[in-house]
Design an enzyme around this catalytic site. Structure first.
Site, PDB file in Angstrom:
ATOM      1  N   ASN A  46       0.870  -1.174   0.000  1.00  0.00           N
ATOM      2  CA  ASN A  46       0.000   0.000   0.000  1.00  0.00           C
ATOM      3  C   ASN A  46       0.906   1.222   0.000  1.00  0.00           C
ATOM      4  OD1 ASN A  46      -1.773   2.072   0.559  1.00  0.00           O
ATOM      5  ND2 ASN A  46      -2.306   1.350   2.628  1.00  0.00           N
ATOM      6  N   LYS A  86       0.018   4.251  -0.134  1.00  0.00           N
ATOM      7  CA  LYS A  86      -0.600   5.421   0.523  1.00  0.00           C
ATOM      8  C   LYS A  86      -0.408   6.653  -0.372  1.00  0.00           C
ATOM      9  CE  LYS A  86       0.008   3.066   4.879  1.00  0.00           C
ATOM     10  NZ  LYS A  86       0.194   3.116   6.329  1.00  0.00           N
TER      11      LYS A  86
HETATM   12  P1  13P Z   1       3.583   0.226   7.483  1.00  0.00           P
HETATM   13  O1  13P Z   1       4.019  -1.063   6.838  1.00  0.00           O
HETATM   14  O2  13P Z   1       4.266   1.440   6.941  1.00  0.00           O
HETATM   15  O3  13P Z   1       3.567   0.128   8.968  1.00  0.00           O
HETATM   16  O4  13P Z   1       2.033   0.440   7.022  1.00  0.00           O
HETATM   17  C1  13P Z   1       1.138  -0.618   7.155  1.00  0.00           C
HETATM   18  C2  13P Z   1      -0.116  -0.252   6.466  1.00  0.00           C
HETATM   19  O5  13P Z   1      -0.873   0.598   6.900  1.00  0.00           O
HETATM   20  C3  13P Z   1      -0.414  -0.930   5.197  1.00  0.00           C
HETATM   21  O6  13P Z   1      -1.729  -0.692   4.770  1.00  0.00           O
END
Ligand code: 13P
Length: 250
Positions: free
Chosen positions: A9, A11
């Site tokens: 992800n 983001k």
């Molecule tokens: P991290 O791997 O950066 O902790 O994020 C996890 C997450 O929210 C994946 O959707």
């Protein structure tokens, strides 16, 4: 047989220049023993899908609207993601539940829209630190599952990701016992509602500070069928060893 899933992800990270990471990832895993999914920002879904090399790399959205179309400025429908080349979409990520006030009912409606559009809904659940410390973890996860997952799902139409909010982006990871407890609980809850065979076919991912250094130990936990990775999915250098650890556990 159920294929394990290594999901990334991105983001709100990534512009066109970062698509080179996907090309690197595909060449590092030309014939992967697990499924690999990257959910880039919506602006990159179409171009990313073009790099997916006949489907070796799956591409997903990070959210969709519950409606097919309409007066919803700035939103994207599941049909649009599908049209752009996505095969999956994340629904109910904790950042959307928090930043956009998404309720379980909203997550369920989005997941229904995703499935109706032919996408796999990657439905996220997870407790806050306060809820864990108050001993409410399983109750919270149980009610999120109940409220967020549509009726009539199949083993192929949804993936469930357990992401404890306190583990996301913090470097803190639950113990393998804690992960195993929640994943076993989720499998049982799914079996009660959908029957053993559907429940057994659904991929259950763990997410929250997964890195190359802890991936193998997490993938050895019962009922963990893969990972949803944030920060460590942004480069092929970081994500490829996680994919390799999942392949080795398959
Ligand atoms: P991290 O791997 O950066 O902790 O994020 C996890 C997450 O929210 C994946 O959707």
């Amino acid at each position: 047989m159920k294929r394990k899933l290594a999901a990334g992800n991105w983001k709100m990270n990534g512009t066109g220049a970062d698509l080179a990471e996907l090309a690197r990832l595909v060449s590092a895993h030309p014939d992967p023993a697990c499924e690999i999914l990257i959910c880039p920002p919506a602006t990159l879904v179409h171009r990313a899908a073009g790099l997916s090399q006949g489907g070796t790399l799956k591409i997903g959205g990070q959210d969709c609207h519950a409606a097919q179309s309409g007066a919803h400025t700035g939103d994207i429908s599941a049909d649009m993601l599908r049209d752009a080349g996505a095969s999956h979409v994340i629904t109910g990520h904790s950042e959307r539940r928090q930043d956009h006030g998404e309720s379980d009912a909203a997550v369920r409606a989005k997941s229904e829209a995703a499935i109706a559009a032919g996408l796999v809904a990657v439905i996220c659940v997870g407790e806050s630190l306060e809820q864990r410390e108050a001993g409410q973890t399983l109750a919270v996860i149980g009610s999120q599952l109940e409220g967020s997952i549509p009726d009539g799902i199949t083993g192929d139409s949804v993936v469930i990701a357990y992401e404890p909010i306190w583990a996301i982006g913090t470097g803190k990871v639950p113990t393998v016992e804690q992960i195993g407890e929640v994943h076993g609980f989720m499998r049982d809850r799914l079996a009660e509602r959908f029957g053993r065979s559907v429940a057994g076919a659904i991929r259950l991912l763990y997410g929250g500070s997964v890195k190359a250094a802890n991936a193998a130990e997490i993938f050895a936990v019962g009922d963990v069928d893969g990972a949803l990775v944030g920060g460590a999915s942004l480069t092929a250098e970081d994500f490829s060893p996680i994919v390799a650890a999942l392949e080795a556990s398959s």
